[in-house]
Design a protein around this motif. Structure first.
Motif, PDB file in Angstrom:
ATOM      1  N   LEU A 124       4.032  -4.772  -7.430  1.00  0.00           N
ATOM      2  CA  LEU A 124       3.858  -5.002  -5.998  1.00  0.00           C
ATOM      3  C   LEU A 124       2.498  -4.518  -5.506  1.00  0.00           C
ATOM      4  O   LEU A 124       1.897  -5.119  -4.618  1.00  0.00           O
ATOM      5  CB  LEU A 124       4.969  -4.315  -5.204  1.00  0.00           C
ATOM      6  N   GLN A 125       2.006  -3.423  -6.100  1.00  0.00           N
ATOM      7  CA  GLN A 125       0.690  -2.920  -5.682  1.00  0.00           C
ATOM      8  C   GLN A 125      -0.465  -3.612  -6.394  1.00  0.00           C
ATOM      9  O   GLN A 125      -1.501  -3.861  -5.796  1.00  0.00           O
ATOM     10  CB  GLN A 125       0.602  -1.416  -5.916  1.00  0.00           C
ATOM     11  N   GLN A 126      -0.315  -3.903  -7.665  1.00  0.00           N
ATOM     12  CA  GLN A 126      -1.433  -4.435  -8.437  1.00  0.00           C
ATOM     13  C   GLN A 126      -1.546  -5.961  -8.423  1.00  0.00           C
ATOM     14  O   GLN A 126      -2.646  -6.494  -8.394  1.00  0.00           O
ATOM     15  CB  GLN A 126      -1.339  -3.947  -9.886  1.00  0.00           C
ATOM     16  N   GLN A 127      -0.404  -6.655  -8.478  1.00  0.00           N
ATOM     17  CA  GLN A 127      -0.436  -8.118  -8.515  1.00  0.00           C
ATOM     18  C   GLN A 127      -0.035  -8.743  -7.180  1.00  0.00           C
ATOM     19  O   GLN A 127      -0.437  -9.844  -6.858  1.00  0.00           O
ATOM     20  CB  GLN A 127       0.469  -8.651  -9.623  1.00  0.00           C
ATOM     21  N   GLY A 128       0.791  -8.034  -6.443  1.00  0.00           N
ATOM     22  CA  GLY A 128       1.201  -8.515  -5.126  1.00  0.00           C
ATOM     23  C   GLY A 128       2.096  -9.733  -5.193  1.00  0.00           C
ATOM     24  O   GLY A 128       2.665 -10.055  -6.230  1.00  0.00           O
ATOM     25  N   MET A 129       2.210 -10.395  -4.049  1.00  0.00           N
ATOM     26  CA  MET A 129       3.044 -11.591  -3.949  1.00  0.00           C
ATOM     27  C   MET A 129       2.465 -12.547  -2.928  1.00  0.00           C
ATOM     28  O   MET A 129       1.854 -12.136  -1.950  1.00  0.00           O
ATOM     29  CB  MET A 129       4.478 -11.222  -3.579  1.00  0.00           C
ATOM     30  N   GLU A 130       2.646 -13.807  -3.195  1.00  0.00           N
ATOM     31  CA  GLU A 130       2.166 -14.871  -2.321  1.00  0.00           C
ATOM     32  C   GLU A 130       3.241 -15.183  -1.277  1.00  0.00           C
ATOM     33  O   GLU A 130       4.406 -15.356  -1.620  1.00  0.00           O
ATOM     34  CB  GLU A 130       1.889 -16.114  -3.162  1.00  0.00           C
ATOM     35  N   VAL A 131       2.839 -15.251  -0.019  1.00  0.00           N
ATOM     36  CA  VAL A 131       3.775 -15.574   1.061  1.00  0.00           C
ATOM     37  C   VAL A 131       3.253 -16.817   1.775  1.00  0.00           C
ATOM     38  O   VAL A 131       2.144 -16.820   2.299  1.00  0.00           O
ATOM     39  CB  VAL A 131       3.922 -14.397   2.050  1.00  0.00           C
ATOM     40  N   ASN A 132       4.074 -17.857   1.769  1.00  0.00           N
ATOM     41  CA  ASN A 132       3.717 -19.121   2.411  1.00  0.00           C
ATOM     42  C   ASN A 132       4.497 -19.278   3.703  1.00  0.00           C
ATOM     43  O   ASN A 132       5.721 -19.178   3.705  1.00  0.00           O
ATOM     44  CB  ASN A 132       4.030 -20.300   1.485  1.00  0.00           C
ATOM     45  N   LEU A 133       3.777 -19.524   4.777  1.00  0.00           N
ATOM     46  CA  LEU A 133       4.403 -19.788   6.067  1.00  0.00           C
ATOM     47  C   LEU A 133       3.953 -21.162   6.547  1.00  0.00           C
ATOM     48  O   LEU A 133       2.794 -21.535   6.360  1.00  0.00           O
ATOM     49  CB  LEU A 133       4.036 -18.707   7.080  1.00  0.00           C
ATOM     50  N   SER A 134       4.851 -21.892   7.164  1.00  0.00           N
ATOM     51  CA  SER A 134       4.622 -23.306   7.445  1.00  0.00           C
ATOM     52  C   SER A 134       3.659 -23.595   8.590  1.00  0.00           C
ATOM     53  O   SER A 134       2.955 -24.593   8.559  1.00  0.00           O
ATOM     54  CB  SER A 134       5.957 -23.994   7.723  1.00  0.00           C
ATOM     55  N   LYS A 139       0.818  -1.215   0.000  1.00  0.00           N
ATOM     56  CA  LYS A 139       0.000   0.000   0.000  1.00  0.00           C
ATOM     57  C   LYS A 139       0.851   1.264   0.000  1.00  0.00           C
ATOM     58  O   LYS A 139       0.351   2.331  -0.289  1.00  0.00           O
ATOM     59  CB  LYS A 139      -0.917   0.019   1.225  1.00  0.00           C
ATOM     60  N   GLY A 140       2.149   1.139   0.341  1.00  0.00           N
ATOM     61  CA  GLY A 140       2.938   2.336   0.551  1.00  0.00           C
ATOM     62  C   GLY A 140       4.069   2.611  -0.410  1.00  0.00           C
ATOM     63  O   GLY A 140       4.657   3.681  -0.374  1.00  0.00           O
ATOM     64  N   ILE A 141       4.391   1.684  -1.279  1.00  0.00           N
ATOM     65  CA  ILE A 141       5.513   1.923  -2.179  1.00  0.00           C
ATOM     66  C   ILE A 141       5.053   2.709  -3.410  1.00  0.00           C
ATOM     67  O   ILE A 141       3.868   2.850  -3.682  1.00  0.00           O
ATOM     68  CB  ILE A 141       6.236   0.602  -2.561  1.00  0.00           C
ATOM     69  N   ASP A 169      13.663 -12.239   4.281  1.00  0.00           N
ATOM     70  CA  ASP A 169      14.573 -12.578   5.367  1.00  0.00           C
ATOM     71  C   ASP A 169      14.629 -14.079   5.651  1.00  0.00           C
ATOM     72  O   ASP A 169      15.678 -14.588   6.016  1.00  0.00           O
ATOM     73  CB  ASP A 169      14.197 -11.805   6.632  1.00  0.00           C
ATOM     74  N   ASN A 170      13.529 -14.797   5.479  1.00  0.00           N
ATOM     75  CA  ASN A 170      13.536 -16.225   5.821  1.00  0.00           C
ATOM     76  C   ASN A 170      14.564 -17.018   5.025  1.00  0.00           C
ATOM     77  O   ASN A 170      15.281 -17.831   5.579  1.00  0.00           O
ATOM     78  CB  ASN A 170      12.152 -16.844   5.629  1.00  0.00           C
ATOM     79  N   ASN A 171      14.613 -16.792   3.726  1.00  0.00           N
ATOM     80  CA  ASN A 171      15.566 -17.571   2.919  1.00  0.00           C
ATOM     81  C   ASN A 171      16.729 -16.735   2.396  1.00  0.00           C
ATOM     82  O   ASN A 171      17.501 -17.203   1.564  1.00  0.00           O
ATOM     83  CB  ASN A 171      14.855 -18.301   1.784  1.00  0.00           C
ATOM     84  N   LYS A 172      16.830 -15.509   2.886  1.00  0.00           N
ATOM     85  CA  LYS A 172      17.945 -14.604   2.527  1.00  0.00           C
ATOM     86  C   LYS A 172      18.073 -14.415   1.015  1.00  0.00           C
ATOM     87  O   LYS A 172      19.165 -14.299   0.478  1.00  0.00           O
ATOM     88  CB  LYS A 172      19.275 -15.110   3.100  1.00  0.00           C
ATOM     89  N   SER A 173      16.954 -14.354   0.326  1.00  0.00           N
ATOM     90  CA  SER A 173      16.967 -14.126  -1.117  1.00  0.00           C
ATOM     91  C   SER A 173      16.417 -12.738  -1.426  1.00  0.00           C
ATOM     92  O   SER A 173      15.793 -12.104  -0.579  1.00  0.00           O
ATOM     93  CB  SER A 173      16.130 -15.186  -1.840  1.00  0.00           C
ATOM     94  N   SER A 174      16.677 -12.271  -2.648  1.00  0.00           N
ATOM     95  CA  SER A 174      16.133 -10.982  -3.072  1.00  0.00           C
ATOM     96  C   SER A 174      15.880 -11.003  -4.569  1.00  0.00           C
ATOM     97  O   SER A 174      16.404 -11.850  -5.296  1.00  0.00           O
ATOM     98  CB  SER A 174      17.074  -9.840  -2.692  1.00  0.00           C
ATOM     99  N   CYS A 175      15.065 -10.054  -5.005  1.00  0.00           N
ATOM    100  CA  CYS A 175      14.760  -9.905  -6.422  1.00  0.00           C
ATOM    101  C   CYS A 175      14.403  -8.438  -6.669  1.00  0.00           C
ATOM    102  O   CYS A 175      14.180  -7.680  -5.739  1.00  0.00           O
ATOM    103  CB  CYS A 175      13.620 -10.825  -6.845  1.00  0.00           C
ATOM    104  N   ILE A 176      14.373  -8.057  -7.932  1.00  0.00           N
ATOM    105  CA  ILE A 176      13.987  -6.700  -8.326  1.00  0.00           C
ATOM    106  C   ILE A 176      12.562  -6.769  -8.875  1.00  0.00           C
ATOM    107  O   ILE A 176      12.265  -7.604  -9.740  1.00  0.00           O
ATOM    108  CB  ILE A 176      14.942  -6.136  -9.405  1.00  0.00           C
ATOM    109  N   VAL A 177      11.697  -5.893  -8.364  1.00  0.00           N
ATOM    110  CA  VAL A 177      10.287  -5.909  -8.763  1.00  0.00           C
ATOM    111  C   VAL A 177       9.814  -4.473  -8.963  1.00  0.00           C
ATOM    112  O   VAL A 177      10.169  -3.580  -8.182  1.00  0.00           O
ATOM    113  CB  VAL A 177       9.405  -6.601  -7.696  1.00  0.00           C
ATOM    114  N   ASP A 178       8.991  -4.246  -9.989  1.00  0.00           N
ATOM    115  CA  ASP A 178       8.369  -2.944 -10.220  1.00  0.00           C
ATOM    116  C   ASP A 178       7.353  -2.656  -9.118  1.00  0.00           C
ATOM    117  O   ASP A 178       6.586  -3.542  -8.719  1.00  0.00           O
ATOM    118  CB  ASP A 178       7.622  -2.924 -11.555  1.00  0.00           C
ATOM    119  N   GLY A 179       7.330  -1.410  -8.663  1.00  0.00           N
ATOM    120  CA  GLY A 179       6.357  -0.998  -7.665  1.00  0.00           C
ATOM    121  C   GLY A 179       4.924  -1.229  -8.125  1.00  0.00           C
ATOM    122  O   GLY A 179       4.063  -1.594  -7.330  1.00  0.00           O
ATOM    123  N   TYR A 180       4.692  -1.038  -9.397  1.00  0.00           N
ATOM    124  CA  TYR A 180       3.353  -1.267  -9.945  1.00  0.00           C
ATOM    125  C   TYR A 180       2.912  -2.715  -9.723  1.00  0.00           C
ATOM    126  O   TYR A 180       1.782  -2.977  -9.308  1.00  0.00           O
ATOM    127  CB  TYR A 180       3.330  -0.933 -11.438  1.00  0.00           C
TER     128      TYR A 180
END
Length: 163
Positions: A139-149, A113-115, A126-137
């Protein structure tokens, strides 16, 4: 399960330290003899000093789950996730804490909501110490799925605008 973790005192140190980071880094109530405590403490103090403390001074706060119902409240189902997004005033940095509160099987779909939709961000998980480059658009419009065990686990996602 959540009840079992409460009964036997089992918890995830990352979950606890991440809650602390979003609330000003107060350490009361965490048993210092927990396995891995010292290394986690050092990790989170560094992260707090370098990323969270500068952000917290004047950030915008977005409560993605403004109402969190605990078990047994008013006969309603408990809230499965608690999600906070803290974003700098210039939308250059952000931190998102996703906290799984129950053993619900579904993942959490996060939309920022804020980017800034016109910028690109290095997104660090932070969980898997990975990173990627993503467009702000995206991140706001399509988002991302986060799975926690399991219940009482979490993910910390950091956003840093890149030129």
């Amino acid at each position: 399960t959540l009840d079992r973790r409460r009964k036997f005192g089992s918890y995830d140190l990352d979950f606890l330290f991440r809650v602390i980071m979003f609330t000003g880094f107060y350490l009361g109530g965490i048993p210092a003899r927990s396995p891995g405590f010292q290394s986690k403490l050092k990790q989170y103090i560094t992260l707090y000093k370098n990323f969270m403390a500068p952000l917290l001074s004047d950030c915008r706060v977005y409560h993605h789950t403004p109402v969190v119902r605990l078990e047994g409240e008013k006969g309603e189902e408990p809230t499965p996730y608690c999600v906070w997004e803290y974003t700098s005033q210039d939308a250059g940095t952000a931190a998102v804490g996703i906290f799984k509160l129950t053993d619900v099987s579904r993942s959490y779909h996060f939309y920022s909501k804020g980017i800034d939709v016109g910028r690109k961000y290095r997104v660090s998980f932070d969980n898997n110490k990975s990173s990627c480059i993503v467009d702000g658009y995206i991140l706001q419009q399509q988002g991302m799925e986060v799975n926690l065990s399991a219940a009482l686990t979490s993910e910390l996602i950091l956003f840093e605008a890149i030129s």
